[in-house]
Design a protein around this motif. Structure first.
Motif, PDB file in Angstrom:
ATOM      1  N   PHE A 128       0.838  -1.197   0.000  1.00 19.76           N
ATOM      2  CA  PHE A 128       0.000   0.000   0.000  1.00 19.76           C
ATOM      3  C   PHE A 128       0.873   1.247   0.000  1.00 19.76           C
ATOM      4  O   PHE A 128       1.922   1.286   0.655  1.00 19.76           O
ATOM      5  CB  PHE A 128      -0.886  -0.026   1.252  1.00 19.76           C
ATOM      6  N   HIS A 150      -6.129   5.322  -7.955  1.00 17.58           N
ATOM      7  CA  HIS A 150      -7.020   4.290  -7.431  1.00 17.58           C
ATOM      8  C   HIS A 150      -7.896   3.688  -8.526  1.00 17.58           C
ATOM      9  O   HIS A 150      -8.292   2.510  -8.446  1.00 17.58           O
ATOM     10  CB  HIS A 150      -7.898   4.884  -6.319  1.00 17.58           C
ATOM     11  N   GLN A 156      -6.804  -0.892  -6.855  1.00 16.16           N
ATOM     12  CA  GLN A 156      -7.778  -0.707  -5.794  1.00 16.16           C
ATOM     13  C   GLN A 156      -7.233  -1.224  -4.462  1.00 16.16           C
ATOM     14  O   GLN A 156      -6.638  -2.293  -4.391  1.00 16.16           O
ATOM     15  CB  GLN A 156      -9.092  -1.427  -6.135  1.00 16.16           C
ATOM     16  N   ASP A 157      -7.439  -0.422  -3.428  1.00  9.64           N
ATOM     17  CA  ASP A 157      -7.002  -0.741  -2.061  1.00  9.64           C
ATOM     18  C   ASP A 157      -5.489  -0.704  -1.883  1.00  9.64           C
ATOM     19  O   ASP A 157      -4.986  -1.111  -0.832  1.00  9.64           O
ATOM     20  CB  ASP A 157      -7.525  -2.114  -1.613  1.00  9.64           C
ATOM     21  N   CYS A 158      -4.761  -0.227  -2.893  1.00  7.54           N
ATOM     22  CA  CYS A 158      -3.300  -0.159  -2.773  1.00  7.54           C
ATOM     23  C   CYS A 158      -2.781   1.276  -2.724  1.00  7.54           C
ATOM     24  O   CYS A 158      -1.573   1.499  -2.707  1.00  7.54           O
ATOM     25  CB  CYS A 158      -2.640  -0.916  -3.923  1.00  7.54           C
ATOM     26  N   GLY A 160      -3.906   5.302  -0.958  1.00  9.83           N
ATOM     27  CA  GLY A 160      -4.851   6.029  -0.126  1.00  9.83           C
ATOM     28  C   GLY A 160      -4.431   7.468   0.079  1.00  9.83           C
ATOM     29  O   GLY A 160      -3.321   7.879  -0.280  1.00  9.83           O
ATOM     30  N   ARG A 183      -9.184   4.486   0.820  1.00  7.46           N
ATOM     31  CA  ARG A 183      -8.777   4.488   2.217  1.00  7.46           C
ATOM     32  C   ARG A 183      -8.197   5.845   2.612  1.00  7.46           C
ATOM     33  O   ARG A 183      -7.499   6.491   1.834  1.00  7.46           O
ATOM     34  CB  ARG A 183      -7.747   3.380   2.470  1.00  7.46           C
ATOM     35  N   ILE A 221     -14.953   0.885   5.170  1.00  7.81           N
ATOM     36  CA  ILE A 221     -13.655   0.913   4.489  1.00  7.81           C
ATOM     37  C   ILE A 221     -12.569   1.034   5.554  1.00  7.81           C
ATOM     38  O   ILE A 221     -12.758   1.705   6.572  1.00  7.81           O
ATOM     39  CB  ILE A 221     -13.576   2.096   3.502  1.00  7.81           C
ATOM     40  N   TYR A 222     -11.435   0.391   5.328  1.00  4.82           N
ATOM     41  CA  TYR A 222     -10.358   0.394   6.314  1.00  4.82           C
ATOM     42  C   TYR A 222      -9.631   1.742   6.316  1.00  4.82           C
ATOM     43  O   TYR A 222      -9.077   2.165   5.301  1.00  4.82           O
ATOM     44  CB  TYR A 222      -9.364  -0.728   6.002  1.00  4.82           C
ATOM     45  N   HIS A 223      -9.630   2.414   7.460  1.00  6.86           N
ATOM     46  CA  HIS A 223      -9.025   3.740   7.572  1.00  6.86           C
ATOM     47  C   HIS A 223      -8.040   3.799   8.741  1.00  6.86           C
ATOM     48  O   HIS A 223      -8.008   2.906   9.593  1.00  6.86           O
ATOM     49  CB  HIS A 223     -10.097   4.812   7.781  1.00  6.86           C
TER      50      HIS A 223
END
Length: 308
Positions: A128, A150, A156-158, A160, A183, A221-223
């Motif tokens: 990430f 993104h 995606q998800d890599c 933020g 994120r 969503i992971y924050h």
């Protein structure tokens, strides 16, 4: 007034030279900055992992003035990603777009950051890239960059973003990022901004932080919640428990060398913790900005020189 003073100090080349050569300056930097080399950051990362926390590594620097400096900075991050994979460290990377040459050539910055995100996405396990936020002059460009990255296939998800709670536009930006599934790292803010675009009172910033924090925690969503404020941390813990929010759906984030006792306590309690580990020679501006975030941190840092 004090905030402006520390921002001015962060930009003084003369004071930086004096500070980085002084005994007290070196002592402070050794507590809050892992060192000047990649290996220093990796060694600190391994120790933090051993204590139960994950890491985000940042090569300190910004506003490079030529393409060579930008490519060199990107090269260090490629080296970090390779080492993270080889040593199986629980870590990702954090970077600033101006360190990747945004002020020199936007296409160059896009090329360099895209290369890093693509590499992170191709790793096993996937890694990430956190694109850090800078002053308000860069806010929209930074958010646009993150959104573009993104949207690229496989990213995606890599990648933020970072949102600063003292910015009046923060809630709108958060809702836009959430709509894209991006994120977010929520912090209070570290740059001097005028009252028309940023809250000036600590109470206002804190209130907005808590408001935004709750939006993030309920988003699915992971924050990352970046704060050393124990009251805010306790509010997050209470909110998570009351709302049935799983502990593995977000993480607390703190700076290397600050409140290690609190970091360890949260890990023991079963909360996720990520430690932001900076390294490099440009520690002086970094430290001054930490003081600018809240001048009371002068005493806080002085205490932490002797506190575990």
């Amino acid at each position: 007034m004090m905030r402006g003073l520390f921002i001015a100090l962060s930009e003084s080349r003369r004071l930086r030279e004096i500070g980085e050569r002084s005994t007290i300056g070196q002592r402070i930097s050794s507590r809050f900055v892992a060192g000047t080399q990649v290996e220093d950051a990796l060694r600190a990362t391994a120790a933090v992992n051993q204590a139960g926390a994950s890491v985000s590594i940042d090569n300190l620097g910004e506003n490079v003035t030529n393409a060579e400096e930008a490519r060199s900075s990107a090269g260090l991050y490629h080296q970090l990603l390779d080492a993270i994979a080889a040593r199986r460290l629980n870590a990702n990377i954090s970077l600033k777009l101006t360190h990747m040459g945004l002020d020199v050539d936007e296409n160059l910055a896009r090329e360099l950051v895209t290369g890093l995100v693509t590499k992170a996405a191709s790793m096993v396990p996937r890694n990430f890239v956190r694109v850090d936020m800078e002053g308000s002059a860069y806010t929209q460009r930074t958010l646009d960059f993150v959104d573009e990255l993104h949207r690229m296939p496989g990213n995606q998800d890599c990648v933020g973003a970072v949102i600063q709670a003292y910015m009046r536009r923060a809630e709108s930006d958060i809702r836009s990022l959430l709509a894209g599934g991006i994120r977010i790292r929520l912090c209070k803010g570290a740059y001097k901004e005028p009252p028309d675009i940023a809250f000036q009172k600590k109470s206002e910033v804190d209130a907005n932080y808590v408001k935004l924090m709750k939006i993030l925690m309920k988003s699915g969503i992971y924050h990352g919640l970046a704060t050393h404020d124990e009251d805010i941390i306790n509010q997050a813990k209470i909110f998570a428990t009351r709302e049935g929010i799983p502990r593995d759906s977000f993480e607390f984030q703190m700076l290397y060398g600050i409140r290690r006792d609190l970091q360890h306590s949260l890990v023991r309690q079963g909360w996720r913790m990520r430690v932001y580990i900076p390294f490099g020679t440009e520690w002086y501006p970094y430290l001054m900005r930490r003081l600018a975030e809240r001048p009371a941190n002068v005493l806080f840092i002085a205490r932490n020189l002797f506190r575990q």
